[in-house]
Design an enzyme around this catalytic site. Structure first.
Site, PDB file in Angstrom:
ATOM      1  N   GLU A 151       9.632   5.439  -7.960  1.00 18.57           N
ATOM      2  CA  GLU A 151       8.492   6.027  -8.803  1.00 18.57           C
ATOM      3  C   GLU A 151       7.489   6.681  -7.613  1.00 18.57           C
ATOM      4  O   GLU A 151       7.343   6.186  -6.843  1.00 18.57           O
ATOM      5  CB  GLU A 151       7.782   4.809  -9.259  1.00 18.57           C
ATOM      6  N   CYS A 260       0.495   2.001  -0.774  1.00 19.98           N
ATOM      7  CA  CYS A 260       1.749   2.681  -0.546  1.00 19.98           C
ATOM      8  C   CYS A 260       1.970   3.558   0.825  1.00 19.98           C
ATOM      9  O   CYS A 260       2.814   3.336   1.529  1.00 19.98           O
ATOM     10  CB  CYS A 260       2.139   3.670  -1.669  1.00 19.98           C
ATOM     11  N   LYS A 263       2.145   1.204   3.831  1.00 16.44           N
ATOM     12  CA  LYS A 263       3.282   0.397   3.758  1.00 16.44           C
ATOM     13  C   LYS A 263       4.750   1.205   4.023  1.00 16.44           C
ATOM     14  O   LYS A 263       5.527   0.716   4.742  1.00 16.44           O
ATOM     15  CB  LYS A 263       3.201  -0.314   2.436  1.00 16.44           C
TER      16      LYS A 263
HETATM   17  C1  UDX Z   1       0.832   7.732  -3.074  1.00 17.40           C
HETATM   18  C2  UDX Z   1       1.766   8.703  -3.269  1.00 17.40           C
HETATM   19  O1  UDX Z   1       0.993   9.805  -3.436  1.00 17.40           O
HETATM   20  C3  UDX Z   1       2.502   8.246  -4.652  1.00 17.40           C
HETATM   21  O2  UDX Z   1       3.335   9.283  -4.785  1.00 17.40           O
HETATM   22  C4  UDX Z   1       3.291   6.789  -4.494  1.00 17.40           C
HETATM   23  O3  UDX Z   1       4.153   6.833  -5.407  1.00 17.40           O
HETATM   24  C5  UDX Z   1       2.395   5.951  -3.973  1.00 17.40           C
HETATM   25  O4  UDX Z   1       1.540   6.421  -2.891  1.00 17.40           O
HETATM   26  P1  UDX Z   1      -1.470   6.617  -3.893  1.00 17.40           P
HETATM   27  O5  UDX Z   1      -1.204   5.414  -2.969  1.00 17.40           O
HETATM   28  O6  UDX Z   1      -1.960   6.271  -5.133  1.00 17.40           O
HETATM   29  O7  UDX Z   1      -0.042   7.415  -4.065  1.00 17.40           O
HETATM   30  O8  UDX Z   1      -2.632   7.678  -3.380  1.00 17.40           O
HETATM   31  P2  UDX Z   1      -2.731   9.276  -2.997  1.00 17.40           P
HETATM   32  O9  UDX Z   1      -3.621  10.085  -3.773  1.00 17.40           O
HETATM   33  O10 UDX Z   1      -1.375   9.441  -2.502  1.00 17.40           O
HETATM   34  O11 UDX Z   1      -3.893   8.817  -1.468  1.00 17.40           O
HETATM   35  C6  UDX Z   1      -3.397   8.118  -0.610  1.00 17.40           C
HETATM   36  C7  UDX Z   1      -4.499   8.239   0.477  1.00 17.40           C
HETATM   37  O12 UDX Z   1      -4.209   9.511   1.045  1.00 17.40           O
HETATM   38  C8  UDX Z   1      -5.556   7.918   0.247  1.00 17.40           C
HETATM   39  O13 UDX Z   1      -6.190   6.924   0.998  1.00 17.40           O
HETATM   40  C9  UDX Z   1      -6.527   9.246  -0.014  1.00 17.40           C
HETATM   41  O14 UDX Z   1      -7.910   9.089   0.219  1.00 17.40           O
HETATM   42  C10 UDX Z   1      -5.757   9.735   1.283  1.00 17.40           C
HETATM   43  N1  UDX Z   1      -5.752  11.316   1.184  1.00 17.40           N
HETATM   44  C11 UDX Z   1      -4.995  11.825   0.054  1.00 17.40           C
HETATM   45  C12 UDX Z   1      -6.272  11.950   2.092  1.00 17.40           C
HETATM   46  O15 UDX Z   1      -7.066  11.370   2.892  1.00 17.40           O
HETATM   47  N2  UDX Z   1      -6.197  13.434   1.909  1.00 17.40           N
HETATM   48  C13 UDX Z   1      -5.601  14.019   1.199  1.00 17.40           C
HETATM   49  O16 UDX Z   1      -5.378  15.234   1.123  1.00 17.40           O
HETATM   50  C14 UDX Z   1      -4.819  13.291   0.205  1.00 17.40           C
END
Ligand code: UDX
Length: 429
Positions: A151, A260, A263
């Site tokens: 997913e 995610c 981890k």
């Molecule tokens: C992530 C993946 O995007 C998703 O596909 C997977 O199923 C689960 O893990 P999520 O953890 O919900 O999703 O958040 P995401 O939007 O990916 O952001 C992850 C982290 O990266 C956040 O702490 C966010 O602040 C940071 N981030 C994201 C940045 O610092 N810069 C960016 O450009 C994008």
């Protein structure tokens, strides 16, 4: 189709309600009675846009129900998803205890041909483990197939992501099982990749790790920007306009957190180790991430002349906007360091406050955003909630001891901050 989803966390619940909304007969299983009670009443136990509405409509239409019985769920379904948590163990290896327990219970209760699907992020080869468990429970081999179907939903946009995936990944050794899953997802009309289960399991780790590397890369560039007087926003824009690179996940900030990315990066480093490969690139991305918030804190400490006796106001606590999730949130790291160095903290978040209060009761949490900066020596933007974009900075600054703004997500322009009388510090310029 008749579908069961075991586990009602972000992945399980959102998968369940979206599949129900597509007209499938869905049963969601969980062993947490409190959660089940909420779900029966159409209330989502997680803060996620659109889930409450889907819950209520699919329950009312008879497409969604919950139970605490894996046996009941298994007997109900042609497809059973395993979507339970796989938290990192002490060395970073995902803990698959819950997956094993669920597989055992499924194995004891299969009565007709069933496709068992690993939706949880699991180490490469877990497909074999689940197969062995099912056989070990006396389930005849011809009665099931195990498929890996990772997913990719993001918190905050989970419903939209589940309805609009970039791709559907189906890792199966059985054509019959792959066809069944493809039929389930067919209404989405999205590109589907058919592959073997090991590759499918690895696609999930490789995707999340690549995203983490991309963010760490731009955060590393931000350090050079700070030293050389360049602007990371413009650099990211210029780099991202190359269609081979793309503009997404190039937002410099305090680093990546959440349930995610940290981890899965730790998990893939371990998987590499187990494959006799030292994944130095991924380790370096992790190191950059570990230092990113600390580097920002060092800049704050230098400007404030130490943290002892200073009051620091935090805007945002969730690991990212539109969620109350604080797992591996940069706010926690900040609070720990600031308190250990003698600062007082005031904090505001639209939804995550109660979750942080449980861990850090000594922080002064305010109910109204404009109270956060009262008497503070510094204002720190930690989470880029949309509602923070339009805050009246002059009003926030009016009651501060010193008008210093540390923008950890590049939400405010220097010009706007300075117009409101703030001294402005941000990542990467
Ligand atoms: C992530 C993946 O995007 C998703 O596909 C997977 O199923 C689960 O893990 P999520 O953890 O919900 O999703 O958040 P995401 O939007 O990916 O952001 C992850 C982290 O990266 C956040 O702490 C966010 O602040 C940071 N981030 C994201 C940045 O610092 N810069 C960016 O450009 C994008």
């Amino acid at each position: 189709m008749k579908v069961t989803v075991v586990g009602t966390g972000y992945v399980g619940l959102v998968t369940g309600v979206v599949l129900a909304d597509m007209g499938n007969d869905v049963v969601c299983v969980d062993n947490d009675q409190e959660k089940l009670e909420k779900l029966r009443n159409g209330v989502s136990p997680i803060f996620e846009l659109g889930v409450d509405e889907l819950l209520r409509s699919t329950i009312a239409d008879g497409f969604f129900r919950v139970t605490d019985s894996i046996a009941e769920g298994t007997k109900h379904a042609d497809i059973v998803f395993i979507a339970v948590g796989t938290p990192p163990g002490p060395d970073g290896t995902p803990d698959v205890t819950a997956v094993k327990a669920v597989a055992k219970e499924i194995g004891r209760n299969i009565q007709h041909y069933t496709v068992v699907v690993n939706k949880s992020t699991v180490p490469v080869g877990t497909v074999d483990m689940v197969e062995e468990i099912l056989i070990g429970q006396g389930c005849p081999r011809e009665m099931f197939d195990v498929v890996s179907n990772p997913e990719f939903l993001r918190e905050g946009t989970a419903v939209w992501d589940t309805k609009n995936p970039d791709r559907v990944v189906i890792g199966s050794r059985s054509e019959q099982a792959a066809a069944k899953l493809a039929e389930l997802y067919a209404p989405l009309e999205k590109p589907t990749i058919f592959t073997d289960p090991y590759s499918a399991e690895l696609i999930k780790y490789a995707s999340n790790s690549f995203l983490a590397i991309k963010i760490s890369f731009i955060n590393a560039i931000s350090r050079i920007c700070e030293a050389r007087g360049a602007n990371v926003q413009d650099v990211a824009k210029g780099v991202g306009m190359d269609s081979r690179i793309g503009p997404k996940f190039l937002q410099a900030g305090l680093g990546w957190g959440g349930s995610c990315l940290p981890k899965d990066v730790a998990g893939l480093i371990k998987i590499a180790e187990g494959s006799d490969y030292d994944f130095a690139l991924l380790k370096a991305a992790d190191d950059i991430n570990q230092d990113q918030t600390q580097h920002f804190l060092r800049r704050m400490e230098k400007r404030l002349g130490g943290f002892t006796g200073k009051t620091v106001a935090l805007l945002g606590l969730a690991f990212k906007p539109n969620t109350d999730d604080i797992r591996d949130a940069k706010s926690l790291e900040m609070i720990e360091t600031l308190l250990s160095k003698g600062a007082k903290i005031r904090a505001y978040d639209p939804v995550a406050t109660e979750n942080v209060r449980e861990l850090w009761p000594q922080v002064d949490y305010v109910e109204h955003v404009y109270d956060v900066s009262d008497g503070a020596d510094a204002l720190v933007l930690v989470t880029e909630w949309n509602e923070f974009k339009s805050l009246d900075l002059s009003r926030l600054g009016a009651c501060m001891k010193q008008k210093v703004l540390f923008d950890g997500r590049r939400l405010y322009s220097k010009a706007n901050a300075e117009r409101a009388g703030f001294e402005h510090f941000t990542i990467g310029s």
